[in-house]
Every structure is written in C-alpha cells, then in structure tokens.
Design a protein around this motif. Structure first.
Motif, PDB file in Angstrom:
ATOM      1  N   TYR A 107       0.835  -1.202   0.000  1.00  0.00           N
ATOM      2  CA  TYR A 107       0.000   0.000   0.000  1.00  0.00           C
ATOM      3  C   TYR A 107       0.872   1.256   0.000  1.00  0.00           C
ATOM      4  O   TYR A 107       0.515   2.280   0.567  1.00  0.00           O
ATOM      5  CB  TYR A 107      -0.934  -0.017   1.219  1.00  0.00           C
ATOM      6  N   GLU A 108       2.015   1.165  -0.666  1.00  0.00           N
ATOM      7  CA  GLU A 108       2.963   2.288  -0.679  1.00  0.00           C
ATOM      8  C   GLU A 108       2.314   3.581  -1.164  1.00  0.00           C
ATOM      9  O   GLU A 108       2.480   4.645  -0.546  1.00  0.00           O
ATOM     10  CB  GLU A 108       4.164   1.950  -1.561  1.00  0.00           C
ATOM     11  N   GLU A 110      -0.831   4.528  -1.245  1.00  0.00           N
ATOM     12  CA  GLU A 110      -1.831   5.043  -0.308  1.00  0.00           C
ATOM     13  C   GLU A 110      -1.180   5.587   0.963  1.00  0.00           C
ATOM     14  O   GLU A 110      -1.546   6.662   1.452  1.00  0.00           O
ATOM     15  CB  GLU A 110      -2.830   3.937   0.052  1.00  0.00           C
ATOM     16  N   LEU A 111      -0.211   4.869   1.503  1.00  0.00           N
ATOM     17  CA  LEU A 111       0.409   5.287   2.762  1.00  0.00           C
ATOM     18  C   LEU A 111       1.220   6.569   2.606  1.00  0.00           C
ATOM     19  O   LEU A 111       1.291   7.381   3.531  1.00  0.00           O
ATOM     20  CB  LEU A 111       1.298   4.165   3.300  1.00  0.00           C
ATOM     21  N   ASP A 114      -2.021   9.417   0.834  1.00  0.00           N
ATOM     22  CA  ASP A 114      -3.375   9.635   1.353  1.00  0.00           C
ATOM     23  C   ASP A 114      -3.294  10.295   2.726  1.00  0.00           C
ATOM     24  O   ASP A 114      -2.784   9.702   3.683  1.00  0.00           O
ATOM     25  CB  ASP A 114      -4.131   8.307   1.446  1.00  0.00           C
ATOM     26  N   SER A 185      -6.401   3.657  -6.896  1.00  0.00           N
ATOM     27  CA  SER A 185      -5.892   3.553  -5.527  1.00  0.00           C
ATOM     28  C   SER A 185      -7.004   3.090  -4.596  1.00  0.00           C
ATOM     29  O   SER A 185      -8.192   3.224  -4.891  1.00  0.00           O
ATOM     30  CB  SER A 185      -5.327   4.893  -5.060  1.00  0.00           C
ATOM     31  N   LYS A 186      -6.615   2.545  -3.463  1.00  0.00           N
ATOM     32  CA  LYS A 186      -7.578   2.009  -2.511  1.00  0.00           C
ATOM     33  C   LYS A 186      -8.048   3.090  -1.542  1.00  0.00           C
ATOM     34  O   LYS A 186      -7.304   4.009  -1.195  1.00  0.00           O
ATOM     35  CB  LYS A 186      -6.963   0.839  -1.741  1.00  0.00           C
ATOM     36  N   THR A 190     -10.139   0.800   3.331  1.00  0.00           N
ATOM     37  CA  THR A 190      -9.766  -0.507   2.794  1.00  0.00           C
ATOM     38  C   THR A 190      -8.349  -0.880   3.203  1.00  0.00           C
ATOM     39  O   THR A 190      -8.074  -2.017   3.596  1.00  0.00           O
ATOM     40  CB  THR A 190      -9.876  -0.501   1.258  1.00  0.00           C
ATOM     41  N   VAL A 191      -7.441   0.080   3.120  1.00  0.00           N
ATOM     42  CA  VAL A 191      -6.054  -0.172   3.521  1.00  0.00           C
ATOM     43  C   VAL A 191      -5.998  -0.600   4.983  1.00  0.00           C
ATOM     44  O   VAL A 191      -5.347  -1.595   5.335  1.00  0.00           O
ATOM     45  CB  VAL A 191      -5.191   1.085   3.293  1.00  0.00           C
ATOM     46  N   TYR A 194      -7.331  -4.226   5.469  1.00  0.00           N
ATOM     47  CA  TYR A 194      -6.421  -5.295   5.061  1.00  0.00           C
ATOM     48  C   TYR A 194      -5.179  -5.368   5.953  1.00  0.00           C
ATOM     49  O   TYR A 194      -4.640  -6.459   6.183  1.00  0.00           O
ATOM     50  CB  TYR A 194      -6.039  -5.138   3.589  1.00  0.00           C
TER      51      TYR A 194
END
Length: 211
Positions: A107-108, A110-111, A114, A185-186, A190-191, A194
């Motif tokens: 999730y690079e 997103e992290l 976001d 992107s999520k 969601t991130v 998971y």
C-alpha cells in the motif's frame, strides 16, 4: 519548495476563508521555510529512553525510500502503528520487521500520499525507544539512539539540518481524496481493513470499502 503529495494543494489567497488574522497568515506563508531538511531536538530528560528526536521534510517521491532506510535502524522485531487520522491508531504486537514492511509495501501509494492515513514502526523496551512515524501531512518523525548513523543517513539523502524548518500542516492547506487524483488507488478504510487482517487486529471493520 517541497514536493508535496498529490493530495495536498496549497490554497490561493482567494481560496482561503476570511478570518481576522488572514493578512498576517498570508504574510507569514510567503516567508514559510517549508523545504527538504530536518529539525533535530536532543533529549534532555534521562528518564526517557531515546537520545534525540527529528522531524523530517522530504520530497514525497522519496518518502518511501527514506522510510525504508530509517526502518533499517530498528531491531528484527517491531510493532506497527497505523490508522485513520480521525481515529485512534492501533499498535500491533511485536512482529518480524521483514513481514511488517512487506505488508506495508503493498500500500505504498496510499500510505505515502493519502492524508487520511498515518503509519509507522515502534520498538520500546524499558531502556530503549526507537520510533518512526509518517504523519497525515506526509513528513517523518523519528526518535532514536544512534545520532551519527542518523546524520549520515540524512546526508546520503542531501537533507540538511535546519532548526528553523517548518512543516506543511503549520499553514492552511487543501486535501483531496487520493482516488480523485490517482485512479485505482484504494480507499483509506480498505487499507486499514487489510492491514488489520494481516496483523490480526480485531476491531469492527463493517464500514470498510472493498475494491
């Protein structure tokens, strides 16, 4: 000027809501020292088990690489700290660092971009604290022991020490949903869902959005 995440926009003078001190804010913003570098603060309390703390600005395209390099200063087992900015973060039990980084790397985008997500690593014993966190505004905070190693790492990224350094959340900013600027992107929920599943965190995930 610092390279910001895709999701952060600096509002124009006209886009700012009126407030009595608006002129003062605009004047201060024009002189803002928001650039690559780090601000260092030595620990003067012997009861706290770290030697120094640092707050680091780095271009967003290099954020993940620096995060991984700082992660190398941790022992083999770490806790992961993460969550949505409006919620309380969770801290996992100690896990293999290699496993934690592998899960986070999925999730690079997103992290690192976001602004609803915060994340980091933690190692804490009675006489030792090492902590690494990425804020919602995507700058880094680090608490550590090995000062010379840290300075060498900063030099390798061409990040100068600057005790007058400022950070993007000290000034007005506009935040866009990552999905509006990065299709595919999520969602942040969601991130988190998971990561909870990977790290065996038990909490209500009924509001998660699935992709």
């Amino acid at each position: 000027m610092l390279e910001l995440p895709l999701t952060v926009k600096i509002p124009t003078d006209q886009e700012l809501d009126y407030r009595p001190d608006l002129d003062e804010i605009l004047m201060k913003r024009r002189r803002a020292n928001i650039r690559e570098g780090y601000k260092l603060l030595m620990n003067e309390n012997p009861r706290l088990p770290y030697r120094f703390q640092a707050t680091i600005n780095i271009d967003n395209s290099s954020l993940w690489e620096l995060f991984l390099e700082l992660a190398e200063t941790f022992p083999a087992n770490v806790s992961c700290v993460y969550g949505l900015t409006e919620d309380e973060s969770v801290t996992t039990m100690p896990l293999k660092k290699e496993f934690v980084l592998r899960e986070l790397s999925g999730y690079e985008a997103e992290l690192t971009q976001d602004c609803q997500l915060e994340f980091g690593l933690l190692f804490h014993q009675k006489d030792l604290l090492i902590e690494l966190s990425v804020s919602e505004s995507k700058y880094i905070r680090y608490w550590g022991i090995e000062l010379e190693r840290f300075k060498r790492l900063m030099k390798s990224f061409d990040l100068p020490a600057d005790d007058k350094l400022e950070f993007i959340d000290e000034y007005p900013k506009m935040v866009l949903p990552l999905r509006d600027v990065l299709p595919g992107s999520k969602a942040p929920e969601t991130v988190v869902y998971y990561l909870d599943d990977a790290f065996k965190i038990d909490r209500n995930a009924s509001n998660a959005l699935f992709d």
